[in-house]
Design an enzyme around this catalytic site. Structure first.
Site, mmCIF file in Angstrom:
data_model
loop_
_atom_site.group_PDB
_atom_site.id
_atom_site.type_symbol
_atom_site.label_atom_id
_atom_site.label_comp_id
_atom_site.label_asym_id
_atom_site.label_seq_id
_atom_site.Cartn_x
_atom_site.Cartn_y
_atom_site.Cartn_z
ATOM 1 N N LYS A 90 -0.015 39.049 4.915
ATOM 2 C CA LYS A 90 0.446 39.095 6.313
ATOM 3 C C LYS A 90 0.315 37.709 6.892
ATOM 4 C CE LYS A 90 1.825 41.108 10.051
ATOM 5 N NZ LYS A 90 2.926 40.107 10.087
ATOM 6 N N GLN A 111 -5.190 32.047 7.089
ATOM 7 C CA GLN A 111 -4.791 33.407 7.464
ATOM 8 C C GLN A 111 -5.680 34.450 6.765
ATOM 9 O OE1 GLN A 111 -1.476 33.209 9.333
ATOM 10 N NE2 GLN A 111 -2.281 35.071 10.249
ATOM 11 N N LYS A 114 -8.806 34.692 9.003
ATOM 12 C CA LYS A 114 -8.419 35.168 10.328
ATOM 13 C C LYS A 114 -8.099 36.665 10.278
ATOM 14 C CE LYS A 114 -4.996 32.903 12.191
ATOM 15 N NZ LYS A 114 -3.684 32.467 12.764
ATOM 16 N N LYS A 126 1.763 33.102 4.209
ATOM 17 C CA LYS A 126 2.496 32.303 5.204
ATOM 18 C C LYS A 126 3.784 31.813 4.564
ATOM 19 C CE LYS A 126 1.958 30.764 9.433
ATOM 20 N NZ LYS A 126 1.146 31.316 10.536
ATOM 21 N N GLY A 165 6.489 35.808 13.221
ATOM 22 C CA GLY A 165 6.866 34.502 13.773
ATOM 23 C C GLY A 165 5.759 33.468 13.681
ATOM 24 N N ASP A 166 6.128 32.247 13.922
ATOM 25 C CA ASP A 166 5.202 31.110 14.077
ATOM 26 C C ASP A 166 6.039 30.030 14.772
ATOM 27 O OD1 ASP A 166 2.324 30.185 13.049
ATOM 28 O OD2 ASP A 166 3.633 28.466 12.788
ATOM 29 N N SER A 382 0.098 42.307 15.423
ATOM 30 C CA SER A 382 1.096 42.575 14.378
ATOM 31 C C SER A 382 0.652 43.751 13.511
ATOM 32 C CB SER A 382 1.267 41.348 13.475
ATOM 33 O OG SER A 382 2.143 40.411 14.042
HETATM 34 P P1 NDP Z 1 6.529 27.813 19.378
HETATM 35 O O1 NDP Z 1 7.545 27.312 18.463
HETATM 36 O O2 NDP Z 1 6.838 28.948 20.280
HETATM 37 O O3 NDP Z 1 5.944 26.640 20.290
HETATM 38 C C1 NDP Z 1 5.386 25.508 19.731
HETATM 39 C C2 NDP Z 1 5.085 24.520 20.845
HETATM 40 O O4 NDP Z 1 4.365 23.407 20.308
HETATM 41 C C3 NDP Z 1 6.348 23.950 21.481
HETATM 42 O O5 NDP Z 1 6.072 23.584 22.804
HETATM 43 C C4 NDP Z 1 6.599 22.719 20.611
HETATM 44 O O6 NDP Z 1 7.384 21.710 21.223
HETATM 45 C C5 NDP Z 1 5.187 22.225 20.363
HETATM 46 N N1 NDP Z 1 5.129 21.528 19.083
HETATM 47 C C6 NDP Z 1 5.391 22.042 17.858
HETATM 48 N N2 NDP Z 1 5.277 21.095 16.924
HETATM 49 C C7 NDP Z 1 4.936 19.961 17.566
HETATM 50 C C8 NDP Z 1 4.679 18.650 17.138
HETATM 51 N N3 NDP Z 1 4.746 18.312 15.843
HETATM 52 N N4 NDP Z 1 4.347 17.728 18.069
HETATM 53 C C9 NDP Z 1 4.284 18.056 19.386
HETATM 54 N N5 NDP Z 1 4.519 19.300 19.857
HETATM 55 C C10 NDP Z 1 4.837 20.240 18.944
HETATM 56 O O7 NDP Z 1 5.265 28.183 18.445
HETATM 57 P P2 NDP Z 1 4.017 29.092 18.781
HETATM 58 O O8 NDP Z 1 3.663 28.980 20.209
HETATM 59 O O9 NDP Z 1 4.254 30.422 18.185
HETATM 60 O O10 NDP Z 1 2.872 28.402 17.892
HETATM 61 C C11 NDP Z 1 2.006 27.391 18.400
HETATM 62 C C12 NDP Z 1 0.778 27.298 17.516
HETATM 63 O O11 NDP Z 1 0.084 28.563 17.506
HETATM 64 C C13 NDP Z 1 1.053 26.969 16.048
HETATM 65 O O12 NDP Z 1 -0.042 26.228 15.541
HETATM 66 C C14 NDP Z 1 1.060 28.345 15.384
HETATM 67 O O13 NDP Z 1 0.755 28.267 14.021
HETATM 68 C C15 NDP Z 1 -0.064 29.026 16.162
HETATM 69 N N6 NDP Z 1 -0.084 30.486 16.176
HETATM 70 C C16 NDP Z 1 1.008 31.217 16.541
HETATM 71 C C17 NDP Z 1 0.929 32.588 16.594
HETATM 72 C C18 NDP Z 1 2.060 33.433 17.077
HETATM 73 O O14 NDP Z 1 1.876 34.647 17.187
HETATM 74 N N7 NDP Z 1 3.222 32.887 17.402
HETATM 75 C C19 NDP Z 1 -0.294 33.305 16.206
HETATM 76 C C20 NDP Z 1 -1.405 32.432 15.908
HETATM 77 C C21 NDP Z 1 -1.274 31.088 15.881
HETATM 78 P P3 NDP Z 1 8.952 21.602 20.851
HETATM 79 O O15 NDP Z 1 9.565 22.826 21.441
HETATM 80 O O16 NDP Z 1 9.394 20.323 21.456
HETATM 81 O O17 NDP Z 1 9.012 21.589 19.352
HETATM 82 O O1 2IT Z 2 -0.764 32.147 12.680
HETATM 83 C C1 2IT Z 2 -0.607 33.357 12.915
HETATM 84 O O2 2IT Z 2 -1.552 34.144 12.885
HETATM 85 C C2 2IT Z 2 0.741 33.833 13.242
HETATM 86 N N1 2IT Z 2 1.672 33.030 13.286
HETATM 87 C C3 2IT Z 2 0.983 35.301 13.455
HETATM 88 C C4 2IT Z 2 1.171 35.989 12.148
HETATM 89 C C5 2IT Z 2 1.552 37.447 12.218
HETATM 90 O O3 2IT Z 2 1.733 37.991 11.132
HETATM 91 O O4 2IT Z 2 1.670 38.024 13.298
#
Ligand code: NDP
Ligand code: 2IT
Length: 450
Positions: A90, A111, A114, A126, A165-166, A382
């Site tokens: 997952k 992961q 976590k 992943k 998603g991520d 999830s």
């Molecule tokens: P999104 O794509 O929705 O948002 C990412 C944000 O971070 C955007 O504002 C993006 O800017 C910015 N960003 C990404 N890469 C860079 C970079 N190299 N330099 C500067 N800014 C950057 O992703 P999420 O919000 O889903 O994910 C954010 C973090 O949280 C990641 O580390 C992800 O692995 C983690 N995460 C996500 C989960 C989820 O459920 N979605 C769960 C747990 C962890 P821009 O739009 O300009 O690229």
């Molecule tokens: O980093 C993370 O835990 C995620 N991007 C969410 C993964 C998931 O399976 O919901």
């Protein structure tokens, strides 16, 4: 040489070109020394650490697609199925030009622990691609997702591996991927999470990661006689995680003053209008700079490189990095501490370099919540989506939110208890790794050397 040092050295040698992956392994192993030393004989006989750092399998594939002008492109797709000792693989899919095997492996490795911390039966995996959805039309993103799933479908399944998603993968991408999976396989099953509410998604999954970060943060703060109320909060990122983290922190009475994207960051001393950011980012797919067109008191600063101080130079009480890995280096950490920051909650995965974490852990009175615990509410919800899909029913928003809240409180208490048990009260980086590891280790040993 100790067992940990031996396996760490072997891992660094074998994966020399994978700095993010080896950084993640080093961080985990460094916090497990007491547990491993206490069980060294048993773990060695079971080659436990050697098996833990080697994924079950890593799939890499070609993703060809054509843009709206008919020009062909080829990207590289990945799925790393790391460990299924406690449940089906997952973990999310990341679409970003920086994606490579090292990044997917570090994410898959983290992961494992976590997912174990959530208390639910999910293993670690992943995937993703070095594709940049930014600036692409919906039709281009659709053709990319269709091509990506044309290979990925062979490797996943509701009881095998369940992506989500991520970075760069949200509701739109999950919809296209799900439609393609269904078309190829004829199966209507919970093979992906983060689905739309009309086709099997769970209420609260969209905000779950951000809400969970604040629930865990509030549990940690309350346990130390503090709370979010009245605190200045600096956040990086303005994506899924950042938006709902900012929304919940504001709801609890905090003032969120910064958010960012990859082009720059905004400072709004009046407190960011989070709904305006949500509309800009989720609906208009615009840049964060546009916030200042409608919010005259706010300032925009362009970012030239990740190494500048940016957001981390702004005086704050609570810092919550929610963008990407290695956002906070040693200089940033020192600046945060110098400016009075007394709480860091990791929203993104591995947002701090290991040396920056050391600074936070050695600062008296600073509370540090590691990513594996703080952002586990996303994957935890999830898993709740998977349960609802299996039962063919859906829970109300209140039911899911209360399960998420209870999950985050449990994670806080489990990591705090593990840290205390090993004589490191309030070292939650250690506590989270130990609590996540122990369950996986026991399951791996019980199932034999596989
Ligand atoms: P999104 O794509 O929705 O948002 C990412 C944000 O971070 C955007 O504002 C993006 O800017 C910015 N960003 C990404 N890469 C860079 C970079 N190299 N330099 C500067 N800014 C950057 O992703 P999420 O919000 O889903 O994910 C954010 C973090 O949280 C990641 O580390 C992800 O692995 C983690 N995460 C996500 C989960 C989820 O459920 N979605 C769960 C747990 C962890 P821009 O739009 O300009 O690229
Ligand atoms: O980093 C993370 O835990 C995620 N991007 C969410 C993964 C998931 O399976 O919901």
């Amino acid at each position: 040489m100790s067992y940990i040092s031996e396996v760490l050295e072997m891992t660094e040698k074998k994966n020399a070109g994978q700095p993010e992956f080896t950084q993640a392994v080093r961080e985990v192993f460094n916090t497990l020394s007491q547990v491993i030393e206490a069980n060294e004989e048993k773990y060695k006989q079971n080659a436990l650490l050697e098996r833990l750092v080697e994924p079950d399998r890593q799939i890499m594939f070609r993703v060809p697609w054509t843009d709206d002008k008919g020009v062909p492109h080829v990207n590289r797709g990945f799925r790393v199925q790391f460990n299924n000792a406690i449940g089906p693989y997952k973990g999310g899919l990341r679409f970003h030009p920086s994606v490579n095997l090292s990044i997917i492996k570090f994410l898959g490795f983290e992961q494992i622990f976590k997912n174990s911390l959530t208390g639910l039966p999910i293993g670690g995996g992943k995937g993703g691609a070095d594709f940049d959805p930014k600036g692409k039309s919906d039709a281009e993103v659709f053709r990319f997702c269709q091509s990506f799933m044309t290979e990925l479908y062979r490797h996943i399944g509701a009881d095998v591996d369940v992506p989500a998603g991520d970075i760069g993968v949200g509701g739109r991408e999950i919809g296209f991927l799900y439609g393609t999976y269904k078309k190829i396989t004829k199966l209507y099953e919970g093979v992906l999470t983060g689905k739309g509410l009309t086709y099997g998604g769970s209420l609260i999954r969209t905000p779950a990661t951000g809400y969970g970060i604040v629930y865990l943060g509030e549990a940690m703060l309350n346990d130390h006689g503090k709370s979010f109320k009245g605190q200045r909060v600096t956040i990086t990122g303005s994506g899924n995680v950042a938006i709902y983290c900012a929304q919940k922190a504001t709801e609890l009475g905090a003032k969120v003053i910064t958010m960012s994207d990859s082009n720059g960051w905004i400072l709004d001393e009046n407190g960011i209008d989070v709904e305006a950011v949500r509309v800009l980012k989720e609906e208009k797919r615009a840049r964060i700079s546009e916030y200042c067109d409608t919010h005259k008191g706010a300032k925009y600063f362009e970012t030239k490189s990740m190494d500048e101080l940016r957001v981390w130079g702004v005086p704050t009480d609570i810092a919550i990095p929610c963008a990407t890995q290695n956002d906070i280096n040693v200089q940033h950490a020192k600046e945060l501490v110098k400016n009075g920051c007394r709480c860091v909650i990791e929203g993104a995965n591995m947002p701090s370099y290991n040396e920056a974490v050391e600074i936070f852990l050695s600062t008296k009175g600073l509370l540090f919540a590691p990513a594996k615990a703080a952002n586990a509410g996303g994957v935890g919800t999830s898993a709740l989506e998977m349960s609802q899909n299996s039962m063919r029913l859906s829970w109300t928003a209140e039911e899911v939110d209360s399960k998420l809240h209870a999950m985050m409180n449990n994670i806080y208490h489990n990591m705090a208890a593990a840290a205390k048990k090993y004589g490191h009260t309030d070292n939650f980086a250690m506590g989270a790794n130990i609590a996540g590891f122990e369950k996986v280790a026991e399951a791996m040993i019980a199932q034999g050397i596989q």
